[in-house]
Write an enzyme that holds these catalytic residues in place. Structure first.
Site, PDB file in Angstrom:
ATOM      1  CG  HIS D  84      23.655  57.640  60.125  1.00 32.36           C
ATOM      2  ND1 HIS D  84      24.416  57.477  58.988  1.00 32.36           N
ATOM      3  CD2 HIS D  84      22.476  57.049  59.875  1.00 32.36           C
ATOM      4  CE1 HIS D  84      23.705  56.835  58.081  1.00 32.36           C
ATOM      5  NE2 HIS D  84      22.515  56.560  58.590  1.00 32.36           N
ATOM      6  CD  GLU D 132      21.552  52.676  59.923  1.00 30.62           C
ATOM      7  OE1 GLU D 132      20.639  52.798  59.085  1.00 30.62           O
ATOM      8  OE2 GLU D 132      22.462  53.505  60.067  1.00 30.62           O
TER       9      GLU D 132
END
Lengths: 213, 213, 213, 213
Positions: D84, D132
């Site tokens: 992430h 992302e």
């Protein structure tokens, strides 16, 4: 003397060790805590043993993915290790992690390699510091026997900066004699790992550790 | 007062600033050093200015790729910054980097955020420490004016641990008044960056900084 | 075949090795580059040898202390290693460092451990990739001899993703036979370190490496 | 469509959100998973909801303090996020973490910033990848609306490398329309955080997300 058992990422039964530790602590009227992986904190705390995290993040609540927050740990644990030689932190993060832990009501035990670093972390205001010469970790050779000067130096260094901070002794602790040797050097606790977590009989290992106290 | 100019990774002419710094230092009989990127250490040192690295590795010679060794830096530089807020180090690495720098004959200036961290790094035995509250870096608001308590706290904290370690004052220094304010708070130096490196006229900026000394 | 000599942080005479490499390259009509520490880039480039950095930062100009920017490196060097096993980078930083290097006109050689990672870094668009199984680095056992499947796998993996990206072969290369074995496996270059940097006679070592080409 | 809710380190009631997610998933016949902090995995899994970790270590069992092992996570969780943007990993560690997760029976969803990085992580063999763009995270502006080219580019890039790897769409997802827009771009899932975790009514937010499916 405080006996703090770091289960690291060993392939061991964290709950069984925690149950044994809880019982040995009660029977011997000794203080024993167990530090499992974060995932296992809830199950370990459920046994009633004093429970420590192995690390907490310097961050507070917010957009942080993959962190272990002090607040989340404090749901289950009583304290936390910080800056273990296998999880070295930046100085500013040790400072922030101690503050986050204290704000969450967690006791803090901060590791360091040598007396100079012990003085440094003592200045950040933890509850205790643990001196662990990296070359002795995992050797089964106790720092209290192999290198008593380092333990004495750590006790002196911490005392000069803040006498209210306890000094623990890590690296190579595995027997009751090691614990007594640490106590004779004015350490207030020991930090150990494989001596219990990888023992064939962890309960017997714990009983031996506290037998002389 | 020691004026230490960190060029960071700014898009500036490191050699031209170094030449100006060398001349202003001579003219004003002040101590001014310039800290360029590692690649530029040789060219900056060639100007005759006092030269600092921005960082040195905790490692000694060996199989380390992409490191900047103290020994390599010492071919050209007189000292090094360590643990700048943009290059925070693990505590054990600050300790090892100070030792590597001293072994190579480099002076060490170790940065930290607040008085507690200043006490901590002072315990590791550097030549000087620099207090830089992260929230003031790059603001043009001098810590000596905006937050004199932090500077006084840093001076007191370092003095308690080791009075032979100088305290410098960083974050927001850009004018001669800032330098004088720092001196009035018993700082022995200032650490600045954009105030010189991004000035339209770096020489004039340097002259203004030392004019009141 | 491209022979890329990584001087790491070895205690060696970077300029003398660079001079030898420049002469051997000319004499043998071979392509040889030398990758010193950042501090030594200027002096190494001065010898006329093809010069590589060991690493460049993913950052551009700005408030970054202790970084080695691609733009600063490009004053002296022709290319850069990235993601060496001793300087592993986060994926997003490999991507950004390749882009920063290319923007600065530097050739890029990105290291990786195995064919899967070679495919991954090839997708990021470097000029070349170098496969270095970590267990062979520094052993003197050539990957081309000990584990030809990994080299063939790397060549195939890179070719599937982008056939314009060259594959180099690292880890354990020290002789001319190793270079020929690598070429026979369709590697376009070799990456080596101690075989030259720690040789008693670096020039002789370089001559032996390119003798069979 | 898979709706994966990352609770990050938000100050939210992880168990209450997990209970709501389990019920909404059943009612809507949708696939919804919740990713809490490691400490909360046991309690979240207890609700019956599909449970993801936010990260797992590349390490296996051994002397690693402060790690979160895939094996420990797999006691409670069904899968894990990796890489992430708030927990970026080195490439070699993404590779090792995917392998550790798969060995432990965990599904893997690996995040990346852009189509090139999506191709790179796809080459490492995860179950899914999530694109992302960092500049949209936490903005409430959906990548599927603001930057459909990135999603289409990610789907194409992953498909070229390995069509069996699903592509999810992260950053700025907060409404049912965002989910449908992502589906229309051939994403097979969405990754979101504050849109649920910081919602006044997380259950209503979840219901809205899956209403159009």
């Amino acid at each position: 003397m405080f006996v703090l058992v770091n289960l690291k990422a060993y392939d061991c039964d964290a709950v069984a060790i925690a149950e044994a530790a809880a019982e040995v602590a009660t029977d011997a009227d000794a203080r024993i805590a167990v530090a499992p992986q974060a995932v296992d904190l809830a199950a370990v705390a459920e046994t009633g043993v004093e429970t420590f995290a192995q690390h907490v993040s310097p961050n507070g609540h917010g957009s942080h993915t993959g962190s272990t927050l002090a607040d989340a740990v404090a749901q289950y644990a009583d304290g936390t290790l910080l800056n273990h030689s296998e999880r070295r932190l930046r100085l500013a993060d040790i400072d922030a992690s101690i503050e986050a832990a204290h704000d969450a009501g967690l006791e803090t035990v901060v590791c360091a390699n040598n007396p100079e670093q012990i003085a440094a972390v003592t200045a950040l205001g933890p509850d205790a510091v643990a001196v662990e010469p990296p070359e002795l970790i995992g050797t089964g050779v106790s720092v209290a026997s192999a290198d008593p000067d380092i333990v004495e130096g750590a006790v002196a260094a911490a005392g000069d900066v803040d006498p209210s901070v306890d000094v623990f002794c890590g690296a190579g602790i595995s027997t009751g004699d090691d614990v007594l040797a640490a106590r004779d050097l004015d350490a207030r606790g020991v930090l150990l790992a494989s001596g219990v977590a990888k023992a064939d009989d962890p309960r017997a290992a714990l009983e031996a550790l506290v037998a002389g106290l």
